[in-house]
Design a protein around this motif. Structure first.
Motif, PDB file in Angstrom:
ATOM      1  N   LEU A  53       0.829  -1.210   0.000  1.00 14.17           N
ATOM      2  CA  LEU A  53       0.000   0.000   0.000  1.00 14.17           C
ATOM      3  C   LEU A  53       0.864   1.262   0.000  1.00 14.17           C
ATOM      4  CD1 LEU A  53      -2.892  -0.993   2.437  1.00 14.17           C
ATOM      5  CD2 LEU A  53      -3.019  -0.677  -0.042  1.00 14.17           C
ATOM      6  N   VAL A  54       1.925   1.253   0.810  1.00 17.16           N
ATOM      7  CA  VAL A  54       2.852   2.380   0.814  1.00 17.16           C
ATOM      8  C   VAL A  54       3.536   2.501  -0.547  1.00 17.16           C
ATOM      9  CG1 VAL A  54       4.999   3.246   1.837  1.00 17.16           C
ATOM     10  CG2 VAL A  54       3.204   2.331   3.307  1.00 17.16           C
ATOM     11  N   ASN A  55       3.868   1.363  -1.134  1.00 19.03           N
ATOM     12  CA  ASN A  55       4.484   1.337  -2.461  1.00 19.03           C
ATOM     13  C   ASN A  55       3.557   1.955  -3.505  1.00 19.03           C
ATOM     14  OD1 ASN A  55       6.174   0.726  -4.619  1.00 19.03           O
ATOM     15  ND2 ASN A  55       5.324  -1.314  -4.842  1.00 19.03           N
ATOM     16  N   MET A  56       2.284   1.671  -3.390  1.00 21.05           N
ATOM     17  CA  MET A  56       1.319   2.208  -4.344  1.00 21.05           C
ATOM     18  C   MET A  56       1.291   3.740  -4.274  1.00 21.05           C
ATOM     19  SD  MET A  56      -2.665   1.088  -4.782  1.00 21.05           S
ATOM     20  CE  MET A  56      -3.122   1.633  -3.163  1.00 21.05           C
ATOM     21  N   LEU A  57       1.285   4.280  -3.077  1.00 20.01           N
ATOM     22  CA  LEU A  57       1.283   5.730  -2.919  1.00 20.01           C
ATOM     23  C   LEU A  57       2.589   6.349  -3.423  1.00 20.01           C
ATOM     24  CD1 LEU A  57      -0.328   5.970   0.621  1.00 20.01           C
ATOM     25  CD2 LEU A  57      -1.407   6.455  -1.581  1.00 20.01           C
TER      26      LEU A  57
END
Length: 158
Positions: A53-57
């Motif tokens: 999820l952090v990677n997506m942002l």
């Protein structure tokens, strides 16, 4: 300027057709993958999900920077092309007045600005590639390390 816009539009249309099937299947594959991860691994799967999820942002922010610097590069390339066209239109005057070095300096200055934007865009593209291909592997390693730490063993039969 028109050529740059046409090239950018053609690239965008190509990418839409290239990635449309992936975008259509993405929700189904994400839900299925998350359910299977949680079913097989339990709570350690939440670490991998959090990292992704952090990677997506981060990937989104990086993509916005790539777009910004690509636009800057296109503007700088257009400015350089204008100077070159002026030189070519008045080449006789340039040669008779020995202005080659002065005009070369103008073109090189524009090219240096264009290269700066291109290099910055390339750095963001490299970061984006790492976020797309490298970080998921590291996320997998971290998830399995946490699984082994919590459960004590990690066997292929699981």
């Amino acid at each position: 300027e028109l050529v740059n816009f046409l090239a950018a539009d053609a690239q965008a249309v190509f990418e839409v057709f290239l990635f449309s099937a992936l975008f259509l299947m993405m929700p189904f594959s994400m839900v299925l993958s998350l359910a299977l991860l949680i079913a097989f691994l339990g709570t350690p799967a939440l670490l991998g999900i959090g990292i992704m999820l952090v990677n997506m942002l981060a990937s989104e922010r990086c993509g916005l920077q790539v777009k910004k610097y690509q636009t800057i590069k296109n503007k700088k390339a257009d400015e350089r092309n204008v100077v070159l066209n002026e030189c070519l239109q008045g080449i006789r005057t340039v040669k008779m007045s020995a202005w080659e070095h002065a005009l070369e300096g103008r073109v090189q200055a524009r090219r240096a600005e264009e290269m700066e934007a291109l290099i910055t865009s390339g750095k963001y593209k490299s970061l984006q590639s790492f976020l797309a291909f490298g970080l998921p592997m590291l996320s997998t390693v971290a998830t399995f390390m946490l699984y082994k730490h919590i459960n004590g063993k990690l066997e292929p039969s699981k």
